[in-house]
Design a protein around this motif. Structure first.
Motif, PDB file in Angstrom:
ATOM      1  N   LEU A  49       0.755  -1.180  -0.231  1.00 54.40           N
ATOM      2  CA  LEU A  49       0.071  -0.261   0.140  1.00 54.40           C
ATOM      3  C   LEU A  49       0.651   1.207   0.036  1.00 54.40           C
ATOM      4  CD1 LEU A  49      -3.058   1.248   0.267  1.00 54.40           C
ATOM      5  CD2 LEU A  49      -2.671   0.875   2.748  1.00 54.40           C
ATOM      6  N   SER A  50       1.729   1.176   0.892  1.00 53.82           N
ATOM      7  CA  SER A  50       2.877   2.593   0.705  1.00 53.82           C
ATOM      8  C   SER A  50       3.554   2.400  -0.440  1.00 53.82           C
ATOM      9  CB  SER A  50       3.551   2.344   2.089  1.00 53.82           C
ATOM     10  OG  SER A  50       4.668   1.460   1.990  1.00 53.82           O
ATOM     11  N   VAL A  54       3.341   5.733  -2.907  1.00 51.42           N
ATOM     12  CA  VAL A  54       4.502   6.616  -3.329  1.00 51.42           C
ATOM     13  C   VAL A  54       4.906   6.503  -4.664  1.00 51.42           C
ATOM     14  CG1 VAL A  54       6.918   6.809  -2.717  1.00 51.42           C
ATOM     15  CG2 VAL A  54       5.335   6.453  -0.695  1.00 51.42           C
ATOM     16  N   LEU A  55       4.660   5.434  -5.162  1.00 48.50           N
ATOM     17  CA  LEU A  55       5.065   5.455  -6.634  1.00 48.50           C
ATOM     18  C   LEU A  55       4.028   5.280  -7.402  1.00 48.50           C
ATOM     19  CD1 LEU A  55       8.003   2.634  -6.059  1.00 48.50           C
ATOM     20  CD2 LEU A  55       8.192   5.045  -6.445  1.00 48.50           C
ATOM     21  N   GLY A  56       2.934   5.593  -6.958  1.00 50.31           N
ATOM     22  CA  GLY A  56       1.664   5.662  -8.037  1.00 50.31           C
ATOM     23  C   GLY A  56       1.628   6.271  -9.344  1.00 50.31           C
ATOM     24  N   ASP A  57       2.161   7.162  -9.479  1.00 50.90           N
ATOM     25  CA  ASP A  57       2.249   8.018 -10.844  1.00 50.90           C
ATOM     26  C   ASP A  57       3.322   7.525 -11.775  1.00 50.90           C
ATOM     27  OD1 ASP A  57       0.483  10.106 -10.208  1.00 50.90           O
ATOM     28  OD2 ASP A  57       2.063  11.422  -9.093  1.00 50.90           O
ATOM     29  N   ALA A  58       4.377   7.097 -11.028  1.00 55.67           N
ATOM     30  CA  ALA A  58       5.459   6.253 -11.832  1.00 55.67           C
ATOM     31  C   ALA A  58       4.846   4.956 -12.263  1.00 55.67           C
ATOM     32  CB  ALA A  58       6.905   5.966 -11.007  1.00 55.67           C
ATOM     33  N   ILE A  59       4.151   4.188 -11.489  1.00 54.97           N
ATOM     34  CA  ILE A  59       3.519   3.074 -12.055  1.00 54.97           C
ATOM     35  C   ILE A  59       2.396   3.300 -12.834  1.00 54.97           C
ATOM     36  CG2 ILE A  59       1.965   1.108 -11.172  1.00 54.97           C
ATOM     37  CD1 ILE A  59       3.507   1.217  -8.698  1.00 54.97           C
ATOM     38  N   ARG A  60       1.703   4.112 -12.805  1.00 55.03           N
ATOM     39  CA  ARG A  60       0.705   4.301 -13.765  1.00 55.03           C
ATOM     40  C   ARG A  60       1.146   5.080 -14.977  1.00 55.03           C
ATOM     41  NH1 ARG A  60      -2.754   8.573 -10.958  1.00 55.03           N
ATOM     42  NH2 ARG A  60      -2.963   6.801  -9.247  1.00 55.03           N
ATOM     43  N   LEU A  67      -4.719   1.541  -9.585  1.00 57.93           N
ATOM     44  CA  LEU A  67      -3.744   1.224  -8.523  1.00 57.93           C
ATOM     45  C   LEU A  67      -4.473   0.275  -7.652  1.00 57.93           C
ATOM     46  CD1 LEU A  67      -1.740   4.663  -8.201  1.00 57.93           C
ATOM     47  CD2 LEU A  67      -1.233   2.447  -9.425  1.00 57.93           C
ATOM     48  N   ILE A  68      -5.717   0.510  -7.301  1.00 57.54           N
ATOM     49  CA  ILE A  68      -6.570  -0.459  -6.445  1.00 57.54           C
ATOM     50  C   ILE A  68      -6.458  -1.906  -7.109  1.00 57.54           C
ATOM     51  CG2 ILE A  68      -8.679  -0.876  -5.106  1.00 57.54           C
ATOM     52  CD1 ILE A  68      -9.166   2.073  -5.519  1.00 57.54           C
TER      53      ILE A  68
END
Length: 92
Positions: A49-50, A54-60, A67-68
């Motif tokens: 989850l953390s 933190v890396l949500g934009d890079a993953i997207r 992301l969920i």
């Protein structure tokens, strides 16, 4: 005007039947998850989850996925691996 009273009745019965099956599957999954929940599982849950937050934009940017949904897949995979290793090595 055609009357669809009987077919509508069967559609409602089928929907309730499907909902009952899905509810049973979900409750069995929750029971399995409660059995598997320990400190390592909680650590992976918080860590993923953390990491995703933190890396949500890079993953997207590289993976066009919700992301969920990714969070659910990661934690489901961890639980399935734990179940596999528990059966394979008969410990944990």
């Amino acid at each position: 005007m055609e009357e669809h009273g009987l077919s509508g009745f069967w559609a409602i019965i089928v929907v309730f039947f499907i909902l009952a099956i899905v509810t049973l599957i979900i409750t069995e999954g929750i029971k399995q998850y409660e059995k598997m929940c320990d400190e390592i599982s909680q650590m992976f849950l918080v860590g993923s989850l953390s990491g995703i937050s933190v890396l949500g934009d890079a993953i997207r940017e590289y993976l066009p996925v919700n992301l969920i949904l990714l969070f659910g897949f990661v934690n489901t995979g961890i639980m399935l691996l734990k179940m596999y290793f528990r059966k394979k090595f008969d410990y944990m």
